[in-house]
Design a protein around this motif. Structure first.
Motif: not given
Length: 168
Positions: A39-47, A51-55
């Motif tokens: 339901v919540e998709v991670a779209y930004h990654f750090r290392d 670290d960020r999610w969107l529907s």
């Protein structure tokens, strides 16, 4: 070699075939992965960690809209140039066939589409199977080198063709 005159140059699907194919592949990949996404998709990654999610719906929208926009942009640009060339390009004014230039220009938009498609696939792959495919910067570098080689080949062929015509 048949010369194309301004009067016969019209828009053709082949001028934008790569952007259309990449858009269709993106839609197919989205349809395949959508039921597998949380339901919540991670779209930004750090290392390597999210670290960020969107529907799920928002991520699909944000991955497909740029693909659609770039495909429409490619179509509009090639259609406009084909239409304008009827009035402004004289058959004897250039040694390069205008349809070849339009074919190259319209399909060149596929390069950023390929990068966006890879980013989409990486997001979907991570969220579905916790697998990152390849660092995005490595993929971008590969695409830029390949695009540079293709551009170099096209430019070399065009220069050689004009040089031959001017030599005659």
């Amino acid at each position: 070699m048949e010369k194309t005159t301004g009067a016969t140059l019209t828009f053709r699907l082949k001028y934008i075939i790569l952007p259309v194919v990449i858009l269709l592949l993106s839609v197919i990949l989205t349809a395949f992965f959508y039921p597998r996404l949380p339901v919540e998709v991670a779209y930004h990654f750090r290392d390597g960690s999210p670290d960020r999610w969107l529907s799920r719906s928002a991520i699909v929208l944000w991955t497909l809209l740029p693909q659609l926009f770039l495909t429409l942009l490619s179509g509009a640009v090639t259609w406009g140039i084909a239409k304008l060339s009827r009035q402004y390009i004289k058959p004897e004014s250039t040694g390069i066939r205008p349809e070849r230039i339009i074919l190259f220009m319209g399909n060149m938009i596929a390069l950023p589409q390929i990068i966006l498609g890879f980013a989409m696939l990486d997001i979907f792959s991570y969220n579905s199977y916790q697998i990152h495919l390849l660092p995005l910067w490595v993929f971008v570098l590969i695409v830029m080198v390949a695009g540079g080689i293709i551009l170099g080949i096209f430019s070399f062929q065009s220069i050689r063709q004009v040089w031959r015509i001017n030599k005659e």
